[in-house]
Design a protein around this motif. Structure first.
Motif, PDB file in Angstrom:
ATOM      1  N   ILE A 132       0.834  -1.208   0.000  1.00 18.21           N
ATOM      2  CA  ILE A 132       0.000   0.000   0.000  1.00 18.21           C
ATOM      3  C   ILE A 132       0.865   1.252   0.000  1.00 18.21           C
ATOM      4  N   TRP A 187     -12.044  -6.912   0.978  1.00 16.57           N
ATOM      5  CA  TRP A 187     -11.768  -5.532   1.376  1.00 16.57           C
ATOM      6  C   TRP A 187     -12.618  -4.540   0.566  1.00 16.57           C
ATOM      7  N   ILE A 195      -6.761   0.479  -0.007  1.00 16.97           N
ATOM      8  CA  ILE A 195      -6.216  -0.793  -0.475  1.00 16.97           C
ATOM      9  C   ILE A 195      -6.423  -0.906  -1.983  1.00 16.97           C
TER      10      ILE A 195
END
Length: 306
Positions: free
Chosen positions: A97, A148, A113
């Motif tokens: 990231i 996510w 993300i």
């Protein structure tokens, strides 16, 4: 062991998740699998599967990690992997990231993300394998599923695996496989192993006694058959989730040796079962499979209701 249901109603990530895991004693007897023996002392069949479900993922409520590890020659490698792998995955994700966004470390809820984490999965599996270097004669298969959301509100799922445990995404009436079998019966794996090993014979189904061609641990085999047994995972495409997506089913090979994804979907799509909790669903699938004559292994089932 079992994970009691944790309800996360109305969260952006998922509605509910749960896991069920048990020793299939009578199935192991049917399959004539020998009990473990140590120094002429007979030990009862052991559960060599292990699993972990982590939400929030290291303080980040927009992500969750689910893993199933299936040990062979004993449970030690799988037991250790559930502690090592999540930490390594987190470290690789953080590095990815910060590099991708070219920024300093942000608080968990502020991290954006990226939409594809293929390199994170590969690095996490390979690093975990290095940290299991002491396991020369024991190893485990591994399947990890990560879910996510991004800052833009998109939700994704991606999976990586070594061995023969699988994860499926149920999208409408279609079951999308997020994993790949790593066995000599698969043409691509046979070609890969054949390219580095001159000892493989026609009809061979095992690699130095192992049923799989990719695994964590088993470092004696990796030393003796360099390049044949590896820990580099298959990584699925990153799927953007939508309203058609119902659940993700992750399980050890004890389930998939007897049931396929469509049969599991039929079970879970029954009117009575639809309204059950994730724990009720994971228990149903596991107990149903254990009653089948074809089921000769321990079973771990993880259900993630989307």
């Amino acid at each position: 062991r079992q994970c009691e249901p944790e309800l996360f109603i109305n969260t952006k990530l998922m509605r509910d998740f749960a896991a069920s895991s048990d020793i299939n004693k009578y199935g192991l007897i049917r399959g004539r699998k020998e009990v473990l023996k140590r120094k002429n002392r007979v030990i009862e069949h052991k559960q060599e599967d292990d699993h972990c479900e982590i939400f929030p993922f290291f303080g980040c409520s927009n992500s969750a990690l689910f893993c199933v590890f299936d040990g062979h020659a004993g449970p030690a490698a799988a037991n250790e992997a559930i502690t090592i792998f999540p930490k390594v995955f987190y470290e690789k994700l953080e590095n990815f990231i910060t590099t991708k966004n070219n920024s300093k470390m942000e608080p968990p809820q502020e991290r954006d993300i990226p939409e594809d984490l293929s390199s994170v999965f590969i690095e996490a599996f390979e690093e975990t394998d290095k940290l299991l270097i002491q396991h020369e004669d024991m190893g485990c298969t591994a399947t990890a599923v990560f879910i996510w959301t991004t800052k833009t509100g998109k939700k994704f799922v991606q999976s990586g695996n070594v061995g023969d445990s699988f994860a499926f995404l149920s999208r409408g009436d279609k079951q999308i496989c997020l994993s790949r079998a790593h066995k000599l019966s698969q043409d691509d794996e046979r070609d890969r192993v054949g390219a580095v090993s001159s000892d493989m014979s026609d009809g061979q189904t095992r690699l130095c006694g192992l049923a799989v061609t990719r695994a964590l641990g088993d470092h004696f085999v990796k030393f003796m058959c360099a390049g044949a047994l590896i820990a580099t995972p298959f990584v699925s495409p990153s799927y953007e989730l939508n309203e058609q997506d119902k659940y993700i089913l992750l399980a050890s090979d004890g389930l998939w040796d007897s049931l396929n994804a469509e049969q599991c979907h039929e079970l879970l799509n029954h009117n009575i079962v639809k309204e059950a909790s994730s724990f009720g669903k994971s228990e149903l699938v596991m107990r149903y499979c254990m009653k089948l004559d074809s089921c000769t292994d321990n079973i771990t089932v993880v259900i993630i209701d989307l």
